[in-house]
Design an enzyme around this catalytic site. Structure first.
Site, short mmCIF file in Angstrom:
data_model
loop_
_atom_site.label_atom_id
_atom_site.label_comp_id
_atom_site.label_asym_id
_atom_site.label_seq_id
_atom_site.Cartn_x
_atom_site.Cartn_y
_atom_site.Cartn_z
N ARG A 55 0.67 -1.29 0.13
CA ARG A 55 0.13 -0.12 0.11
C ARG A 55 0.92 1.17 -0.27
NH1 ARG A 55 -5.55 -0.60 1.60
NH2 ARG A 55 -6.20 -2.40 0.82
N ARG B 201 -2.96 6.78 1.16
CA ARG B 201 -3.48 8.29 2.01
C ARG B 201 -2.40 8.81 2.89
NH1 ARG B 201 -8.84 6.36 4.95
NH2 ARG B 201 -7.92 4.44 4.88
N ASP C 165 -6.64 -2.42 -7.52
CA ASP C 165 -7.31 -3.05 -6.28
C ASP C 165 -7.88 -4.36 -6.37
OD1 ASP C 165 -8.32 -2.37 -3.32
OD2 ASP C 165 -9.89 -3.70 -4.13
N TYR D 286 -15.08 -11.52 0.25
CA TYR D 286 -15.78 -10.29 -0.19
C TYR D 286 -16.99 -10.44 -0.90
CZ TYR D 286 -12.00 -7.56 1.65
OH TYR D 286 -10.88 -6.86 2.59
O1 1CP Z 1 -0.11 -1.48 -2.48
C1 1CP Z 1 -0.43 -0.65 -3.31
O2 1CP Z 1 0.22 0.55 -3.23
C2 1CP Z 1 -0.94 -1.16 -4.39
C3 1CP Z 1 -2.26 -0.79 -4.27
C4 1CP Z 1 -3.52 -1.57 -3.74
C5 1CP Z 1 -3.17 -3.01 -3.42
C6 1CP Z 1 -2.29 -3.89 -3.60
C7 1CP Z 1 -4.73 -1.16 -3.30
C8 1CP Z 1 -5.19 0.20 -3.32
N1 1CP Z 1 -5.28 -2.14 -2.74
C9 1CP Z 1 -4.53 -3.36 -2.70
C10 1CP Z 1 -5.00 -4.68 -2.41
C11 1CP Z 1 -6.19 -4.91 -1.40
N2 1CP Z 1 -7.44 -4.54 -1.56
C12 1CP Z 1 -6.24 -5.93 -0.46
C13 1CP Z 1 -5.04 -6.69 -0.27
C14 1CP Z 1 -4.05 -6.12 0.60
C15 1CP Z 1 -4.37 -6.00 1.91
O3 1CP Z 1 -4.66 -6.78 2.61
O4 1CP Z 1 -4.26 -4.90 2.39
C16 1CP Z 1 -7.36 -5.86 0.14
C17 1CP Z 1 -7.89 -6.65 1.24
C18 1CP Z 1 -8.15 -4.95 -0.51
C19 1CP Z 1 -9.47 -4.42 -0.42
C20 1CP Z 1 -9.51 -3.03 0.04
N3 1CP Z 1 -9.51 -1.93 -0.96
C21 1CP Z 1 -9.69 -2.48 1.24
C22 1CP Z 1 -9.51 -3.29 2.59
C23 1CP Z 1 -11.05 -3.36 3.16
C24 1CP Z 1 -11.19 -4.45 4.39
O5 1CP Z 1 -11.75 -5.30 4.25
O6 1CP Z 1 -10.46 -4.17 5.62
C25 1CP Z 1 -9.90 -1.18 1.09
C26 1CP Z 1 -9.96 -0.13 2.26
C27 1CP Z 1 -9.76 -1.04 -0.33
C28 1CP Z 1 -9.55 0.41 -0.95
C29 1CP Z 1 -8.32 0.72 -1.39
N4 1CP Z 1 -7.33 -0.04 -2.47
C30 1CP Z 1 -6.27 0.60 -2.50
C31 1CP Z 1 -6.27 1.96 -1.64
C32 1CP Z 1 -5.02 2.77 -1.64
C33 1CP Z 1 -7.43 1.87 -0.92
C34 1CP Z 1 -7.94 3.18 -0.02
C35 1CP Z 1 -8.71 4.05 -1.00
C36 1CP Z 1 -8.54 5.03 -0.46
O7 1CP Z 1 -9.13 5.48 0.80
O8 1CP Z 1 -7.77 6.12 -0.87
#
Ligand code: 1CP
Length: 342
Positions: free
Chosen positions: A25, A29, A74, A151
């Site tokens: 990530r 943010r 994502d 999910y």
């Molecule tokens: O790592 C990076 O910088 C690349 C971008 C990336 C990746 C690899 C994002 C952007 N998401 C992911 C993978 C992802 N998405 C995972 C696997 C990794 C992990 O466990 O963290 C999961 C479970 C998600 C699902 C997801 N998408 C969540 C989690 C929700 C939960 O169930 O707890 C969330 C909050 C997102 C949104 C998201 N995806 C990515 C970002 C930067 C964000 C936040 C968006 C924002 O608020 O700006």
């Protein structure tokens, strides 16, 4: 592909002068530059517009100096491409209004045409590779089938994913047909990412640690192995079954080139479990990035010493948090760049 890239060398088990570093990530943010784009465009606009995805992917390379870029996207683009609506709700996370738990709902998911909806990912990869100009390698990724099932069944994030687990245990055949469908789409998707230019791929099984070892063997491992076997002839594969420490030994002899580990395991335990057979990635607790910079520097050095600088990729044990100061993230990366085991 530039074989001098530290990440790719570490994944091949080749000797490096210091381990490579990137952060899960890392585009997100905690970066003010990301927040500017976040205020202007909604989440899926950022993901689906190649110019925006490219710009966000490059931010941590320019600002933090990571040794690898990971495509801004994502894991939930897969359920979306299979025909499900996915919303990203402000301060709540993902929401799928229609869940998938019956035979007809699984059959209605489109597997064969899913790829047609993902062209924007491949365009973002081509553009990012061009803009990176071989400075650092680009990591592609997908969610592991069990985590995607979580999910699809639950419809949103959860601490325990009880509904998803109960679905697996009460309807194992249906669950397996869903997992197989996700696997087939994911393999095709990752192969196209490699064709478009990614240098390696990571498979995130963020919720596999909610399963016992026996359940992991049924609902997670076979699908991780299928993906790894299909992709590893094309590009190095990193598997990250978060929390599933019990799987590390088996997966260390799989076709994967690297395994991610979280902070619930010491580096020594991870090396012992994997018999030093495979490159390991991790495992700094992202919350430790809130400590003073001199402590981060000390802990990074201790972590590298404990894993050993070879067959090792420095990373966090999970994603970076939004409240981490940018200078602390940069101090983490710099501590690796300045590492010397003298
Ligand atoms: O790592 C990076 O910088 C690349 C971008 C990336 C990746 C690899 C994002 C952007 N998401 C992911 C993978 C992802 N998405 C995972 C696997 C990794 C992990 O466990 O963290 C999961 C479970 C998600 C699902 C997801 N998408 C969540 C989690 C929700 C939960 O169930 O707890 C969330 C909050 C997102 C949104 C998201 N995806 C990515 C970002 C930067 C964000 C936040 C968006 C924002 O608020 O700006």
């Amino acid at each position: 592909m530039n074989s001098t890239h530290l990440l790719l060398k570490a994944l091949k088990g080749e000797e490096v002068e210091r381990p490579p570093v990137w952060m899960m990530r890392q585009a997100g943010r905690y970066l003010p530059e990301y927040m500017v784009l976040r205020r202007k465009y909604d989440f899926f606009t950022r993901v689906q517009t190649p110019e925006l995805a490219c710009e966000i992917t490059l931010q941590p390379i320019d600002i933090i100096g990571s040794d690898a870029a990971i495509l801004f996207s994502d894991i939930l683009v897969i359920p979306q491409a299979m025909g499900l609506e996915v919303q990203m709700v402000e301060s709540k996370g993902p929401f799928l209004p229609r869940t998938t738990t019956t035979k007809s709902e699984i059959e209605a998911l489109n597997a064969t045409t899913a790829d047609d909806h993902l062209q924007y990912v491949y365009d973002a990869i081509s553009l990012t590779k061009k803009e990176l100009n071989n400075r650092v390698p680009l990591i592609g990724f997908a969610g592991a089938p069990f985590t995607i099932l979580c999910y699809m069944v639950e419809g949103k994030g959860s601490k325990a994913f009880d509904k998803a687990k109960q679905f697996c245990f009460s309807e194992p055949k249906l669950a397996q047909s869903l997992l197989q469908k996700i696997t087939d789409v994911t393999i095709a998707y990752l192969k196209r990412q490699v064709q478009a230019g990614v240098d390696c791929v990571q498979v995130f099984d963020s919720w596999s640690g909610l399963l016992s070892k026996a359940d992991f063997e049924i609902f997670a491992k076979p699908y991780l192995v299928q993906i790894s076997d299909a992709l590893s002839p094309l590009a190095p594969v990193i598997l990250f079954p978060k929390g599933s420490w019990y799987a590390l030994e088996d997966l260390s002899t799989s076709s994967a080139s690297g395994l991610g580990v979280d902070w619930c395991l010491t580096p020594k335990q991870a090396r012992t479990l994997t018999n030093n057979n495979i490159t390991l990635q991790g495992n700094f607790d992202p919350n430790h990035l809130l400590k003073p910079i001199h402590e981060i520097q000390k802990e990074v050095k201790e972590m590298i010493d404990a894993f050993g600088p070879q067959k090792y990729i420095v990373n966090l044990g999970h994603g970076i948090l939004p409240n981490i100061p940018v200078e602390h993230a940069k101090a983490f990366v710099d501590a690796v760049k300045n590492y010397s085991n003298l």
